[in-house]
Structure formats: C-alpha cells, structure tokens
Design a protein around this motif. Sequence first.
Motif, PDB file in Angstrom:
ATOM      1  N   ALA A 106       0.832  -1.207   0.000  1.00 43.33           N
ATOM      2  CA  ALA A 106       0.000   0.000   0.000  1.00 43.33           C
ATOM      3  C   ALA A 106       0.868   1.260   0.000  1.00 43.33           C
ATOM      4  CB  ALA A 106      -0.933  -0.010   1.206  1.00 43.33           C
ATOM      5  N   ASN A 107       1.892   1.270   0.843  1.00 42.52           N
ATOM      6  CA  ASN A 107       2.772   2.451   0.899  1.00 42.52           C
ATOM      7  C   ASN A 107       3.470   2.676  -0.435  1.00 42.52           C
ATOM      8  OD1 ASN A 107       2.088   2.876   3.554  1.00 42.52           O
ATOM      9  ND2 ASN A 107       3.918   1.905   4.396  1.00 42.52           N
ATOM     10  N   GLY A 108       3.873   1.579  -1.085  1.00 41.79           N
ATOM     11  CA  GLY A 108       4.513   1.722  -2.380  1.00 41.79           C
ATOM     12  C   GLY A 108       3.574   2.280  -3.435  1.00 41.79           C
ATOM     13  N   LEU A 109       2.355   1.785  -3.446  1.00 46.41           N
ATOM     14  CA  LEU A 109       1.387   2.232  -4.451  1.00 46.41           C
ATOM     15  C   LEU A 109       0.982   3.692  -4.260  1.00 46.41           C
ATOM     16  CD1 LEU A 109      -0.789  -0.992  -4.670  1.00 46.41           C
ATOM     17  CD2 LEU A 109       0.637  -0.045  -6.490  1.00 46.41           C
ATOM     18  N   LYS A 110       1.092   4.201  -3.045  1.00 42.96           N
ATOM     19  CA  LYS A 110       0.810   5.623  -2.815  1.00 42.96           C
ATOM     20  C   LYS A 110       1.729   6.507  -3.666  1.00 42.96           C
ATOM     21  CE  LYS A 110      -0.655   5.207   2.054  1.00 42.96           C
ATOM     22  NZ  LYS A 110      -1.943   5.918   2.089  1.00 42.96           N
ATOM     23  N   ASP A 111       2.924   5.995  -3.980  1.00 43.97           N
ATOM     24  CA  ASP A 111       3.889   6.784  -4.744  1.00 43.97           C
ATOM     25  C   ASP A 111       3.509   6.916  -6.216  1.00 43.97           C
ATOM     26  OD1 ASP A 111       5.474   7.147  -2.494  1.00 43.97           O
ATOM     27  OD2 ASP A 111       6.733   5.393  -2.923  1.00 43.97           O
ATOM     28  N   ILE A 112       2.654   6.026  -6.710  1.00 48.93           N
ATOM     29  CA  ILE A 112       2.355   6.056  -8.147  1.00 48.93           C
ATOM     30  C   ILE A 112       0.876   6.258  -8.463  1.00 48.93           C
ATOM     31  CG2 ILE A 112       4.374   4.647  -8.743  1.00 48.93           C
ATOM     32  CD1 ILE A 112       2.436   2.261  -9.096  1.00 48.93           C
ATOM     33  N   TYR A 113      -0.010   6.039  -7.494  1.00 52.53           N
ATOM     34  CA  TYR A 113      -1.443   6.194  -7.753  1.00 52.53           C
ATOM     35  C   TYR A 113      -1.806   7.676  -7.677  1.00 52.53           C
ATOM     36  CZ  TYR A 113      -6.490   5.380  -7.412  1.00 52.53           C
ATOM     37  OH  TYR A 113      -7.849   5.372  -7.624  1.00 52.53           O
TER      38      TYR A 113
END
Length: 246
Positions: A106-113
């Motif tokens: 989830a934290n990683g996807l915050k960077d690209i979503y």
Amino acid sequence: MPIIYLSPSTQENNFYVNGGTEEEWMNRLADALEPYLTASGIRFNRNTPYMTASSSIRASNAGQYDLHLALHSNAAPEGLYGQKRGILVFYYPGSGQGQTAAQLIANGLKDIYPLPNDVRAEPSTTIGEVRQPRAPSVFLELGFHDNQDDAIWIKSNLDVIARNLALSLTEFFGLPFLTPQTYRNAVVDVNWGSLNIRDKPDKSSYIVTQAPDGAPLTVINQYQNWYVVSYRDIVGWASADFITLV
C-alpha cells in the motif's frame, strides 16, 4: 529463495468500462511482474485463467509458499457504478507477515497512484483468498475497473505498477531490488568440490543447492559481487568470484 503464489483474477465476466476484463488485465499485470520477480531472485508459481479462486487457493496450499499474492481490480456497488476510486490491500487480521506485506504494498502504491490518500491496507475475514491460504496472504484491489479514470490508469501503467509491486516485495523479503537484464551463460569455477547457491546475497544465508566445478549456470542478474543464478531450475544467489561467464 523466497517463493510466492501469484494469483491474478480469474473473473472473466468483470468488465472494464473501457474494454477488456478483470481477468485479462490482472493477468497482463502478472505477466509484467514476472520478469521483475525473477530479476531480484523471487521464485513464483502462478494460477491460470482456467482456474477459480477455490482451485487457486488449493494450489497455493499444496505448496510451501512465503506469500500468496492475489491481483484484482474492484467494482463499485450498485447505485455507485463509476463513482468510486481508490486501492485496497487486504490482509488477514492476526497475520503479522500478511499485514507487513500489505502495508508495504500500500505504501509503495501511494507513490504512483494519482490519489495517494485513497490507498490503504485493511484487514478482512470475508475474502477467501485472504482467509484460506496457509501462507501469509495479500489481496490487492487495484482501483475500480468501472471508473473511467482508474481503468485508464491501470491499463496505461502496467509496467510501472509491476515494478512498484516488485520493489515492495523485495523490501518484504529483505532482497535488493534489481531490474531485468539479459541472461548470460556461465560455469562454476572453484578449486574445491562445489559452489554454494544461497537464498540471499549473504555468506551466512541458507544454502538452497550446490553446483560442482564446471557446472553450467544461467546468470540472471548481479548485485554487487553476487549473481542471481539458475542451476537445474533452482534460482539462488552465488558469489561472482567463483563463476566465469562464457
């Protein structure tokens, strides 16, 4: 080496608002993810579009996996069709490893979503692929395929999403993140019996197999003075000092 069960959606009747199905696009995402997993030394097995969620769970439980990763996209309930956006990453409550993996993803996807505040990890006891796998499980709902903006984002960013997921998985497993490289042929070059092939680039890590002097290897990638190698279909890490490229 860590090994995951990769379970892209088999839901062929869940249609994207701009064409295609959940099954199609999550399998395309899995296709894009596979080279990143291999590049960083993460092994995987994968379901097929002809399977179901139940048979995917059975296949996962028949093996010894370090993580069960289900790839899905979401749909809004009746009356809200096309009006919702966001990413949900589910884990089973009480599974410390599942929660850790879900939070990293989830934290990683915050960077690209495009809407990072709408990305969150949540516990679930109702989703079969969260509740039933023996391995720690993460169930990803990657945006809403009935929403035009989310559907466009998913379909336009498969490689970006795959790279992002792989980055989170390498962090979870304590491995360096590496991008795919051209494979190279090599041989073991030692002055004693066999070369140790390990599960991490660390001389104290677990030995997954050994390869004798002169044995052919495939070099998949390199991190510092370590190679990711394949030997007799076993993937692991080996010291570059004792491998000669051919």
